[in-house]
Design an enzyme around this catalytic site. Structure first.
Site, PDB file in Angstrom:
ATOM      1  N   HIS A 277       0.796  -1.209   0.000  1.00 49.16           N
ATOM      2  CA  HIS A 277       0.000   0.000   0.000  1.00 49.16           C
ATOM      3  C   HIS A 277       0.833   1.266   0.000  1.00 49.16           C
ATOM      4  CE1 HIS A 277       1.157  -0.796   4.081  1.00 49.16           C
ATOM      5  NE2 HIS A 277       0.690   0.340   4.514  1.00 49.16           N
ATOM      6  N   CYS A 278       2.164   1.164   0.107  1.00 48.88           N
ATOM      7  CA  CYS A 278       2.989   2.359   0.272  1.00 48.88           C
ATOM      8  C   CYS A 278       4.034   2.543  -0.811  1.00 48.88           C
ATOM      9  CB  CYS A 278       3.673   2.338   1.638  1.00 48.88           C
ATOM     10  SG  CYS A 278       2.572   2.653   3.023  1.00 48.88           S
ATOM     11  N   ILE A 279       4.974   1.614  -0.891  1.00 43.13           N
ATOM     12  CA  ILE A 279       6.183   1.857  -1.684  1.00 43.13           C
ATOM     13  C   ILE A 279       5.901   2.069  -3.175  1.00 43.13           C
ATOM     14  CG2 ILE A 279       8.466   0.957  -2.284  1.00 43.13           C
ATOM     15  CD1 ILE A 279       8.493  -0.466   0.389  1.00 43.13           C
TER      16      ILE A 279
END
Length: 438
Positions: A277-279
């Site tokens: 969900h981030c990188i």
């Protein structure tokens, strides 16, 4: 002259445990957060979600998030300490509310803050004086102050008088058994100093270490920096993996040797692409915002291109490995092991396995998959189901491709029965002519 410090009533409630705490968005971030609030702070907690099914599941004490067990959730739901609802009018009961909703990218790799805007609009009409609102959704610097704050302020609610707003980025790492919500240090930055103070007090009730910074913008950028750091270093590992293939050097051996240095080096590993969900998402928030300042983040964009190219590299390596056995990819039966974005979780958000599968199918590969954590998923409008991992299934495949290194998989059995295994995650200990590493 009024000598009462703004937010005194809220401060008192937070200190004596009488504050009602709220969480908007009960997903991978929000559900673990509200359980931590109930467990550690002991306050009454209200969770808000637009999904009636999620709200009902929480109220029934049934978790749908891998990091939270039913045993952790159920006692709080049964006691009423945690209550979930789709009725945002109940925000009027809350003294502090954390917004934990998705902030994805649109088709043009631009930030989509519509979920955050919608969440703020849902709770804004019901906020009472002396309320703290924090945003945990990852976003670009300036979002909390420029977008969230104007949605919350009104004639009766004014920043630093009876409304307090801060940004505190989530640091959830699905599947991490060591670092959880409560023991992972929490960065907090308010839109103004009193908001920082109250947000720090709020999170200190259930998180061991809270790290205040000077502004919400600094907190927003700190989260992006964390994930950009990982993104660019993974890109370096991915680029070196491609070079190592040409030089006939084992990239995994190189990384293992380099990490024996006790200073000045942190290991990062190549793989089939970025997931989670981030990188894969966060760096583009900053590249987008930087253009407003006539600045181009060339290093970040280059890293993004390298990482985005890895599924193509995986397909090319698979084609080469099959060709070495006199087989084309077109018409080949490919057994994929693992479709989650990393090992031992069920999270498929931005999973590189999906891109790899799509690219392999484009060249005529016939895909089946096994994942002990993902029983089924939807791709191109069709539901695909995991097959049982048997020796017959492995022998029926022209190639087995490991895209997530789940520990529950019997890799010895796979290597013994497969005509070809392509390991993109360095999980195999066996060696043989039928095994190819990234």
């Amino acid at each position: 002259m009024n000598s009462v410090v703004a937010g005194t009533a809220l401060e008192t409630k937070l200190k004596d445990g009488s504050a009602v705490l709220g969480v908007v968005g009960l997903g991978y971030v929000g559900l673990p957060l509200i359980v931590a609030m109930a467990e550690k702070a002991g306050n009454k907690c209200i969770g808000f979600d637009i999904s009636p099914e999620r709200a009902q599941s929480v109220n029934d004490g049934i978790s749908y998030i891998g990091d939270i067990s039913n045993e952790e959730l159920a006692p709080h739901a049964a006691s009423g300490r945690i209550e979930a609802t789709t009725d945002f009018a109940r925000a009027a009961q809350c003294d502090a509310i954390a917004i934990c909703v998705p902030t994805p990218l649109n088709a043009h790799n631009e930030p989509d803050v519509s979920y955050m805007v919608s969440a703020a609009q849902e709770i804004a009409p019901y906020l009472k004086p002396d309320t703290l609102v924090t945003l945990e959704s990852t976003t670009y610097p300036g979002t909390t102050e420029e977008i969230l704050l104007p949605l919350l302020e009104s004639d009766s609610l004014k920043l630093a008088e009876n409304l307090f707003v801060a940004f505190s980025p989530e640091r959830v790492d699905p599947g991490n058994e060591t670092w959880k919500i409560t023991n992972t240090p929490k960065v907090v930055g308010g839109v103004e100093p009193r908001s920082t103070e109250l947000a720090t007090l709020f999170y200190s009730q259930f998180i061991e270490t809270v790290v205040p910074v000077s502004t919400a913008r600094a907190a927003e950028l700190s989260k992006l920096f964390e994930n950009i750091f990982r993104c660019v270093n993974i890109a370096l590992a991915n680029e070196l993996a491609q070079l190592c293939e040409r030089m006939d050097i084992d990239i995994w051996e190189v990384v293992d040797a380099a990490k024996t240095k006790p200073f000045g080096f942190m290991p990062f590993y190549p793989g089939p692409g970025l997931g989670g969900h981030c990188i894969p998402v966060d760096p583009f928030y900053l590249t987008w915002k930087a253009r407003e300042f006539d600045f181009h983040t060339q290093f970040i964009e280059l890293a993004g291109r390298i990482n985005d190219d890895m599924p193509y590299y995986v397909r090319r390596r698979l084609m080469d490995a099959l060709n070495d056995q006199g087989k084309p990819l077109n018409g080949a039966r490919i057994l994929v092991l693992g479709v989650a974005y990393k090992a031992d979780i069920d999270d498929m958000r931005e999973s590189p396995a999906v891109d790899c599968i799509t690219l392999i199918k484009e060249k005529g590969g016939q895909i089946v998959y096994h994942d002990p954590h993902v029983a089924e998923y939807v791709q191109d409008g069709q539901t695909v189901q995991s097959v049982d991992l048997t020796a017959d299934e492995v022998r029926a495949a022209d190639a087995v491709v490991i895209l997530a290194g789940h520990s529950a998989v019997d890799y010895d059995m796979v290597c013994e029965n497969a005509s070809l295994v392509f390991d993109t995650r360095n999980v195999l200990t066996a060696e043989g002519d039928n095994i190819v590493a990234l």
